[in-house]
Structure formats: structure tokens, C-alpha cells
Design a protein around this motif. Sequence first.
Motif, PDB file in Angstrom:
ATOM      1  N   GLU A  52       0.861  -1.177   0.000  1.00 32.57           N
ATOM      2  CA  GLU A  52       0.000   0.000   0.000  1.00 32.57           C
ATOM      3  C   GLU A  52       0.902   1.234   0.000  1.00 32.57           C
ATOM      4  O   GLU A  52       1.850   1.320   0.787  1.00 32.57           O
ATOM      5  N   ILE A  53       0.621   2.174  -0.887  1.00 35.44           N
ATOM      6  CA  ILE A  53       1.420   3.386  -0.995  1.00 35.44           C
ATOM      7  C   ILE A  53       0.943   4.395   0.041  1.00 35.44           C
ATOM      8  O   ILE A  53      -0.211   4.819   0.016  1.00 35.44           O
ATOM      9  N   THR A  54       1.850   4.797   0.919  1.00 34.35           N
ATOM     10  CA  THR A  54       1.475   5.688   2.023  1.00 34.35           C
ATOM     11  C   THR A  54       2.063   7.089   1.897  1.00 34.35           C
ATOM     12  O   THR A  54       1.731   7.973   2.693  1.00 34.35           O
ATOM     13  N   GLY A  55       2.933   7.296   0.917  1.00 34.80           N
ATOM     14  CA  GLY A  55       3.516   8.623   0.752  1.00 34.80           C
ATOM     15  C   GLY A  55       4.252   8.753  -0.566  1.00 34.80           C
ATOM     16  O   GLY A  55       4.641   7.756  -1.185  1.00 34.80           O
ATOM     17  N   LEU A  56       4.420   9.987  -1.012  1.00 25.13           N
ATOM     18  CA  LEU A  56       5.173  10.302  -2.227  1.00 25.13           C
ATOM     19  C   LEU A  56       6.126  11.438  -1.875  1.00 25.13           C
ATOM     20  O   LEU A  56       5.704  12.485  -1.383  1.00 25.13           O
ATOM     21  N   VAL A  57       7.409  11.236  -2.118  1.00 20.90           N
ATOM     22  CA  VAL A  57       8.435  12.192  -1.716  1.00 20.90           C
ATOM     23  C   VAL A  57       9.243  12.633  -2.923  1.00 20.90           C
ATOM     24  O   VAL A  57       9.693  11.800  -3.718  1.00 20.90           O
ATOM     25  N   ASP A  58       9.454  13.945  -3.057  1.00 21.16           N
ATOM     26  CA  ASP A  58      10.323  14.512  -4.089  1.00 21.16           C
ATOM     27  C   ASP A  58      11.694  14.743  -3.471  1.00 21.16           C
ATOM     28  O   ASP A  58      11.894  15.691  -2.706  1.00 21.16           O
ATOM     29  N   LEU A  59      12.641  13.880  -3.805  1.00 25.04           N
ATOM     30  CA  LEU A  59      13.985  13.999  -3.235  1.00 25.04           C
ATOM     31  C   LEU A  59      14.719  15.226  -3.743  1.00 25.04           C
ATOM     32  O   LEU A  59      15.672  15.701  -3.115  1.00 25.04           O
ATOM     33  N   GLY A  60      14.288  15.738  -4.904  1.00 26.20           N
ATOM     34  CA  GLY A  60      14.942  16.916  -5.451  1.00 26.20           C
ATOM     35  C   GLY A  60      14.806  18.133  -4.564  1.00 26.20           C
ATOM     36  O   GLY A  60      15.671  19.021  -4.564  1.00 26.20           O
ATOM     37  N   ARG A  61      13.754  18.208  -3.786  1.00 20.75           N
ATOM     38  CA  ARG A  61      13.567  19.344  -2.887  1.00 20.75           C
ATOM     39  C   ARG A  61      14.530  19.294  -1.715  1.00 20.75           C
ATOM     40  O   ARG A  61      15.019  20.313  -1.237  1.00 20.75           O
TER      41      ARG A  61
END
Length: 333
Positions: free
Chosen positions: A217-226
Motif C-alpha cells: 500500500e502506498i502511504t507517501g510520495l516524496v520529491d527527493l529533489g527538494r
Amino acid sequence: MAADKKSGNRRKKPHTWLLMVMAALGGGLVLLISALLNTPTGGGGSGIGGPGRQGSSPATPPVFQAKAGSCLHWTEPDAADIRQVKCGERHLFEVTGQANLNAEFGPNTPYPSGEQWQQLKQQRCTEVSNRYLGGRLDPNGRFAVGAFTPSQQGWDSGDRTLHCGLQQPGPSGKLYAIKGQVAKQDQSNTYEVGRCLGVNGTAVWDPVDCAQPHSVEITGLVDLGRQFPGGFPGEDQQDGFLATRCTELTAPYAGSPTAVADKKLVSYWDTLPQESWDAGSRQVNCKASAQLPDGSGLAPVTGSVKGDVQVGTEPAPQDSAPIEPGVPATGER
């Protein structure tokens, strides 16, 4: 990350062996390669000579007339309704160019085997597609290389052209629609928050409703570029940041900081390798799943972590139906 390694579910290179190689036949298309066995499942039909040439009946115009940057879509399992559409619309195939095989295969060369076609597609169409994207094709990303090939009759008539493109397959080999040109998108192999990925035996499978047995289950989405604007962060740096960030995202998603552990699930996340970062990918997912008691793979989980959850102690049933590469998937990726 450490938890990801223990679960045995680190993100790997996409299942390119599942991707379709298709044969253009007079008036239609059929699948040429069986994804699992690399053996032909088609290739008969009327002869085709390739662009500007004809065999006993004309080639399917959308394939041979499509230029790099154009997009193709179909809804029928055999792609009989294939047509060119605007790339801003839903489509299954973005044309990246052609690969001419005349140098490798002379006029009397036998028709390639299924394994040869698979190798040719991976080698030649990866080169074509990478050039099309300005050297920024993510080999671990959500988009994968595909190709339309000559039929047996077309080959005998002299057609030596691979029509290369990019597509978005699920683990089953079925294709999910793309919207917009790939060059303008982050190629990260991520899913939307709240998406559940199916389970086939102990393996991750295509997205399903979370009320059905699933693996992840997908619980988060993170932009590592930030977080890392200055350049590629090593895996340890990514892990250090994501251990905190995924906890911050998962707790409110699940309802409490202890919800995942209380329901016998494990939190983990993806990291990006250097080659993906260099291609422009920046996003990763936070996830929740469970392991089987013997550690042999992912356990089937029924129900979202937001509510009641049941974790199986035996592997999910294995879907023994043949893989259907190139067949449009139902629902959204």
C-alpha cells in the motif's frame, strides 16, 4: 534503506522481459512474443514490406506512418483498433523512432526467433529511445521500451524495420495508459498515495482496490529533489532523510504513528540509484506491506492500513493465466 533490504522488496529494474514486441500484420496486429517463454505466439498473416511498401495486403497505417513524437492507442486486446492520437490524450505507445536491421540481417536471413526479437528490441530500441529523450531514459523508471516488428511475410519481403517506442507496463505485462509526452514527465517508478498493488503468489502485481488482497500500500510520495537540490544523494543520505519523512507522511495517512506496526505491517521506502537521478527522476514512494512468517516473500494483505487489516500467513494464489504483454489494462496505474 535497511528495512527495504530485509523485506527483500527493494525496487529493481522494471520487468523489461514482460514488455511487448508486436508484429504488424495486414489489417491488424498480433502479439509476437510470449513474455514468459520468449516464444512466438503469432506472426502469420498477410505480407508487409514496411513503410511505403506492401505485401499481399496493406500494412496497418497508424504504425508505419507514425513518426517519432507521435502517440498510438488501442483498446482491443489484439490492437485491431490501433490509431494515432494526440499525446495529450490517453495512449499506450509513444513512438521514439525506427531501427533498421539491414546491416545485421541480409535478404536471405531466416526470420528471428522470439528470443532474438526480444534481444533486438532491448538493444536497438533502447538506443533509439534514449536518443529520443536526449540521453535521459531512466532504465529503472515507469516507462519501458517496446517495439512493433515485421511479420514473417513482411520479413520475407525485405522489411527490416523495428518501430520503437515507450510504454507503461504493469508487472503482468498489460499496458497502462500514458497522458502527455514522456520527455516532459518525471520517469520515477512511483504510484499515487492510497494505491494498493496486487499480489501474485509472493510477488507484487498490478494495482487493485485495497479491499482486495494486495502486497503493498502506498502511504507517501516524496520529491527527493527538494531535499537534495545540489546533486545526487547516496543511498545512506536518502535513507536517513526518508526514515523521518516517510514516518511523517505515513502516520497521518494511517491514522496514528503506531497504526502500521499495530496491524503487523512494516513501513519502508524506495531509493533512487545514480542512473535514475541522472535521467531526471526525483520521486520515491513510502510503503506498507507484510512478510510471510517464513520470510519467503510478501504476505497477502486485505484492507487498507487506514482501517481493519487482515494479514495472510500463506502465499496468495498464483495466477497461472498466460501473461498478456501489450493488452490494455483496465483501471489506472
